[in-house]
Write a protein that holds these residues in place. Structure first.
Motif, short mmCIF file in Angstrom:
data_model
loop_
_atom_site.label_atom_id
_atom_site.label_comp_id
_atom_site.label_asym_id
_atom_site.label_seq_id
_atom_site.Cartn_x
_atom_site.Cartn_y
_atom_site.Cartn_z
N VAL A 166 -5.18 2.57 -8.26
CA VAL A 166 -5.04 3.79 -7.44
C VAL A 166 -6.36 4.56 -7.43
O VAL A 166 -7.15 4.49 -8.37
N ASP B 171 4.08 2.44 1.82
CA ASP B 171 3.81 2.53 3.26
C ASP B 171 4.79 1.62 3.98
O ASP B 171 4.67 0.39 3.92
N SER C 149 2.44 10.69 -5.55
CA SER C 149 2.23 12.14 -5.46
C SER C 149 3.00 12.86 -6.56
O SER C 149 3.88 12.29 -7.22
N TYR D 143 5.63 6.31 -3.07
CA TYR D 143 6.01 6.07 -1.67
C TYR D 143 5.27 4.82 -1.15
O TYR D 143 4.04 4.81 -1.07
N HIS E 123 -2.27 13.79 -5.33
CA HIS E 123 -2.20 12.82 -4.25
C HIS E 123 -3.12 11.66 -4.62
O HIS E 123 -4.33 11.82 -4.77
N ALA E 124 -2.53 10.45 -4.78
CA ALA E 124 -3.30 9.26 -5.16
C ALA E 124 -2.92 8.12 -4.22
O ALA E 124 -1.75 7.92 -3.91
N GLU E 125 -3.93 7.38 -3.79
CA GLU E 125 -3.73 6.26 -2.87
C GLU E 125 -3.59 4.97 -3.67
O GLU E 125 -4.41 4.68 -4.54
N GLY F 280 -7.06 11.21 -5.14
CA GLY F 280 -7.71 12.02 -4.13
C GLY F 280 -7.69 13.50 -4.46
O GLY F 280 -8.69 14.21 -4.30
N ARG G 155 0.87 -1.18 0.00
CA ARG G 155 0.00 0.00 0.00
C ARG G 155 0.90 1.23 0.00
O ARG G 155 2.09 1.14 0.30
N GLY G 156 0.35 2.40 -0.30
CA GLY G 156 1.16 3.61 -0.28
C GLY G 156 0.50 4.73 -1.04
O GLY G 156 -0.72 4.72 -1.29
N ILE G 157 1.28 5.69 -1.45
CA ILE G 157 0.73 6.84 -2.19
C ILE G 157 1.61 7.16 -3.38
O ILE G 157 2.80 6.81 -3.42
#
Length: 887
Positions: free
Chosen positions: A541, A559, A518, A557, A523-525, A544, A514-516
């Motif tokens: 993804v 997690d 950017s 990035y 900003h996307a999860e 957001g 999991r992570g992001i």
């Protein structure tokens, strides 16, 4: 020629002509579109579709295959078998049509003493695609007469995979078996007389859409022309061994001969018996090969196929009159026959025999119980004048007694009945919808991979996550609802491909990172990461904030906490595997796993549950390895060297020539693995076994909590113990003794209460007899006695029967609590009227969702549904009424 010699001749012929010998892939293969490998080209599919570059220009193989679409035809024809061996030679942009045809002609016609098959050239016929003049002339140049070359259409002589990808015309080789097998006229006239042994596929076209064998769209020519051939080993064997069908070749016939001997039958004397014997010969061999590749019987997917094969073979023997165990007689014969070509059937024999024999024992129990229910259902249907069994009855047999629907269909057909398949299917679907779907199954659905293949064509996605958890990269591609897009906005959930990624894609049992992601205003999860095709990493993804655009530079990035938890769980999985192999034995081979932060589950082959002591020992051995702070080392080596070192590999996984090996404690834990791990086992922290269960015949599952979750579990248990100790006013270390004493006291009180209840009931025997119903000549006492145990119920029934004296009397009592207990007793006069306790108990238990049995004078059983006690007693009354009316 023996079948093994034919195989060896084929492989040596092509090896001597520059082909790389590629070992057979396991029947369980990592292709989401297949249950089993069903064609010789399957392991080479990534090279043909362009997902991977072939490491050789030409190859040869003998591939194990299983097809079960026509399982009902097995034994009835010469051409249907479930397990078969496909010989194949392949060219990847090397030789093409002329080379394939010349090689085939040379091998087929060269005398056996000179390394060929020695077929008479005058008995060879070939087919080509209608307008393939080139192939026609090439066969003519080899010496095939023009009248022995037939032109056929797309349906017969064009090959494709059934999905977008490579395709092309093909040419087939047939052998004329002689006029006793059919009419003149070549393959067009009769394909039993003219038997196909080899198909040569000339891959030339890239298909963009495939709607049927004859309806497809061609996107263009392939960049390289490929050769894909398939020669049926069993068909060649039956011809060279002078047999009438594939069941009589040397690798199958001895099983049939022994089966006939056990049954006291003569093969060839009766058509139905012959079909059953051929089913046994085919299915025993297929089951052996599936089990040797790690498949265990179960109720879903691959396990269901194996269970069906084994049970069809066992039941065929029962229909031949053999009611004793048959697998211990027949499986070893098949093992000995197949071991020359496939030595793994010997090395894996302990596990194969344990799994097979356990399944036969389970099925024998199923047949005993389920057949009684089936007979009652058939009787009801016929008495009602119906020509079919209800879907509910078929579903009960499947759900409660483990009867596969095909077995119910076969048994119903023998009784002249159909089965309401539509109603059965509805009930099955309702059950599936109630069941909780497995997370992996949700991700494993079949999808159109065309968009993924186009993205993969730009190159594979390098994974940088072994050494870093963040990095800058670019957006290579985006898919929204399966379609390529160039931009995505806030709120969109899409699939994203990066030039390179630190995110781990779910594989090898390890959950995805999991992570992001950017960027400037972005900003996307990252919700999920998968590899839908080899070499391509796809991120799911949710945007957001901001927008995503094609070729945009972004920061990825991972997690770090989530990744560390996954590393803990994955390393713990390896330790649990090693502990099981040490304590349970080397047959405790991995059959599947899944791990994520805080949790792992591990499936392994075993035929019995782990005892409480063994569960504790496995947990303790795993903790010992954690406390020893073993170094977790990673090395890259050749696949051959890794296997020679004893590294464990998963059945069905495809490994490259260079593999990653994870070592913990030396050879104690040595596995091929692409996942992420801790650097020392002490970093795993704690493990706590949270469950042990069966997930199918011959497969067990253990579940563990890992790291902080394991600590939380221990802490919660401690609080529970302290709370109980306080409530019972005792010390924690004395809690077990205190609870044991209370349990004994409770049991004594319940026993005393039951004695009083029984005494009270026995005192009311007269009243029960007085309120009996009179049905014609029969006196019926049918009563509910809630709470009365089975033993006391039996005593009460016999006492009531004694009070009925010389009358024709039936006593039916239902007691118990959550699970009803049933007793039926009859007097001698009732039995003279045709009333049997054994028949009536089955009627009652069927209504209660259970089973029962016994003698005509006294029978007992049980059920699962206490809410249907009134219906059970009513069913007994109805059965007694029918017998009285029929006198």
């Amino acid at each position: 020629m023996k079948t093994a010699d034919i195989r060896r001749t084929y492989l040596e012929f092509f090896e001597n002509r520059g082909h790389t010998l590629v070992p057979s892939a396991p029947l369980v293969y990592n292709d989401p579109t297949l249950l089993f490998v069903n064609a010789g080209m399957v392991p080479f599919k990534p090279y043909f579709v362009g997902d991977e570059v072939a490491p050789f220009n030409r190859a040869v193989s003998s591939q194990k295959c299983v097809r079960t679409l026509d399982i009902e035809e097995v034994g009835k024809t010469t051409r249907h078998g479930t397990f078969f061996q496909m010989l194949g030679n392949f060219s990847f942009g090397d030789y093409f049509k002329q080379g394939a045809i010349e090689y085939a002609w040379e091998l087929v016609t060269t005398p056996q003493a000179e390394g060929g098959f020695g077929f008479d050239p005058e008995k060879i016929w070939t087919t080509v695609l209608t307008d393939d003049d080139e192939a026609f002339e090439m066969w003519r140049a080899c010496g095939v007469p023009a009248e022995h070359i037939q032109r056929r259409g797309l349906k017969d002589n064009y090959w494709n995979m059934g999905v977008p990808g490579p395709g092309g015309p093909c040419s087939e080789i047939y052998i004329d078996r002689g006029p006793e097998f059919g009419p003149e006229g070549g393959p067009e006239a009769d394909e039993d007389r003219f038997l196909e042994i080899w198909n040569l596929v000339f891959q030339t076209q890239d298909l963009s859409a495939v709607r049927s064998k004859t309806d497809f769209d061609v996107a263009g020519d392939l960049p390289k022309k490929n050769i894909d051939t398939g020669a049926g080993l069993e068909r060649i064997a039956l011809l060279l061994q002078g047999k009438n069908n594939m069941y009589e070749i040397d690798e199958v016939w001895p099983v049939i001969a022994r089966a006939a001997e056990l049954a006291g039958k003569t093969y060839g004397a009766d058509h139905e018996d012959d079909v059953r014997l051929r089913v046994v010969g085919d299915h025993i061999r297929s089951s052996l090969m599936l089990m040797s590749d790690g498949v265990a019987p179960g109720n879903e997917a691959r396990g269901y196929v194996l269970r069906r094969l084994l049970r069809r073979a066992i039941r065929a023997m029962r229909l031949l009159g053999v009611h004793d165990e048959v697998l211990p007689e027949l499986l070893p014969i098949s093992r000995n026959l197949m071991s020359e070509s496939w030595p793994e059937v010997v090395s894996n024999w302990k596990r194969i025999s344990e799994v097979g024999y356990a399944e036969e024992a389970a099925f024998r129990r199923t047949l005993t119980s389920g057949t009684q229910i089936f007979d009652v259902a058939v009787k009801k249907a016929k008495e009602a004048g119906e020509d079919s069994l209800s879907g509910a009855a078929a579903f009960q047999l499947h759900d409660t007694y483990g009867f596969p629907i095909d077995l119910t269909l076969e048994m119903a057909e023998e009784q002249g009945l159909q089965v309401d398949r539509k109603a059965f299917g509805t009930l099955m679907q309702e059950q599936r919808e109630r069941a909780k779907a497995d997370a992996r199954a949700k991700k494993g659905g079949l999808v159109n991979t065309e968009a993924y293949r186009e993205l993969r064509a730009a190159g594979e996605t390098p994974f940088t996550g072994y050494s870093e958890l963040a990095g800058q990269t670019k957006v290579r591609g985006m898919l929204l609802d399966g379609r390529p897009v160039t931009t995505a906005k806030a709120g969109d959930v899409l699939e994203l491909v990066l030039d390179e990624t630190p995110f781990y894609a779910e594989s090898g049992g390890q959950d995805a990172d999991r992570g992001i992601i950017s960027g400037s205003g972005l900003h996307a999860e990252v919700l999920d990461v998968q590899r839908p095709v080899a070499g391509l990493v796809v991120h799911t993804v949710r945007v957001g904030e901001g927008e995503l655009a094609l070729r945009q530079r972004v920061d990825a990035y991972v997690d770090s906490d989530y990744r560390f938890g996954a590393r803990q769980a994955h390393s713990a999985t390896h330790l649990v595997h090693a502990a099981l192999r040490e304590l349970v034995g080397p047959t405790a081979v991995q059959a599947g796993s899944y791990n994520k932060p805080g949790y792992l589950r591990f499936d392994f082959n075993a035929n019995q549950a782990l005892s409480k002591d063994l569960q504790q020992a496995v947990e303790g051995r795993t903790m010992e390895a954690i406390n020893d702070d073993l170094e977790v080392s990673t090395s890259m080596m050749s696949l051959t060297d890794a296997k020679a070192a004893g590294a464990m590999a998963m059945f069905g996984e495809k490994y490259p020539e260079r593999v990653r090996v994870i070592e913990m404690g030396g050879p104690w834990s040595l596995e091929l693995c692409g996942g992420t791990h801790v650097s020392h086992t002490s970093q795993v922290g704690l493990v706590s076994m949270s469950g042990e269960s069966s997930i199918g015949s011959g497969v067990r599952r253990v579940e563990f909590l890992v790291g902080p979750q394991a600590f939380d579990h221990f802490a919660a248990e401690r609080q529970l113990v302290l709370g109980l100790a306080e409530a019972l006013k005792t010390q924690p270390d004395q809690l077990a003794d205190r609870v044991a004493r209370m349990s004994e006291q409770l049991k004594a009180a319940e026993k005393e209460l039951a004695a009083y209840r029984t005494k009270e009931l026995l005192g009311n025997v007269g009243a029960l007899v007085d309120k009996a119903a009179q049905i014609g000549a029969t006196t019926l006492v049918a009563e509910s006695a809630p709470g009365v145990a089975a033993a006391d119920l039996r005593t009460l029934a016999m006492e009531i029967r004694a009070r009925l004296g010389e009358r024709a009397g039936v006593v039916a009592l239902v007691g118990g609590s959550d699970k009803p207990a049933v007793v039926v007793a009859t007097t001698a006069a009732a039995r003279d009227l045709g009333l049997s306790a054994g028949d009536l108990i089955r009627v009652a238990c069927t209504e209660l969702g259970g089973k029962g049995g016994g003698k005509p004078d006294l029978a007992q059983g049980g059920g699962t549904d206490a809410t249907r006690v009134p219906e059970a007693l009513a069913a007994v009354r109805e059965a007694v009424t029918k017998v009285d009316a029929g006198r």
